[in-house]
Design a protein around this motif. Structure first.
Motif: not given
Length: 192
Positions: A77-78, A118-121, A134-135
């Motif tokens: 999830h992004l 999760n990936v946080f952009l 950040d994965f």
């Protein structure tokens, strides 16, 4: 493979997401959970502000990629946040889209299924134009992934400030303003 989103499909998905949030709010209100309602409303406001700031960066293709990302089948999830003084990023959009697609493709390929991924952009232009990705989850780390990440570092070495990865996370700091200006003057950025 990426889907081409038309306006009606985008509106349909967006409306569906919004109705889901409204139903959650109604459910929490019916149960008397006012704190949960307030939390959901706060999250919707934060999300709307981030979407607005992303749209104001003048990177329409990138905004479309990020905003529709979770509507497609991915192994994670992004989430994203934008800290911006409303700068124009359009000059760097082609490079950013290329890098984003390549990195997300790697995550899709090497993420272990069935886990909370999760990936946080973070998109930030307060001091310099930076993407931080950040994965958090589980990666299938092998020689092939190592080779592909090394190739990514070589292809975007001028922009990648930092890259760290192991079996449970990957962090990349990508500074876009370090692009060789002559690349653009001589016909634009091309994917490595």
């Amino acid at each position: 493979m990426q889907k081409e989103w038309d306006v009606i499909s985008i509106l349909r998905h967006y409306r569906h997401d919004l109705l889901n949030h409204i139903q959650l709010i109604n459910g929490y209100l019916a149960m008397g959970k006012v704190e949960k309602v307030q939390s959901l409303i706060d999250e919707l406001v934060r999300q709307s502000k981030n979407e607005s700031q992303l749209s104001n960066l003048n990177m329409n293709q990138f905004a479309k990629e990020v905003l529709t990302f979770n509507w497609e089948a991915h192994s994670f999830h992004l989430k994203f946040e934008v800290l911006s003084k409303a700068d124009d990023w359009s000059y760097w959009e082609e490079m950013i889209v290329s890098f984003f697609r390549e990195l997300m493709s790697l995550f899709d390929e090497y993420t272990k299924f069935g886990e909370d991924q999760n990936v946080f952009l973070m998109i930030n232009d307060i001091e310099e134009k930076v993407l931080e990705i950040d994965f958090q989850g589980s990666l299938c780390v092998d020689n092939d992934l190592h080779r592909k990440l090394t190739r990514l570092e070589e292809a975007y070495g001028q922009q990648i400030d930092e890259i760290e990865w192991n079996e449970s996370e990957c962090y990349v700091r990508f500074c876009v303003e370090r692009v060789n200006q002559r690349k653009y003057a001589e016909g634009g950025y091309t994917q490595p």
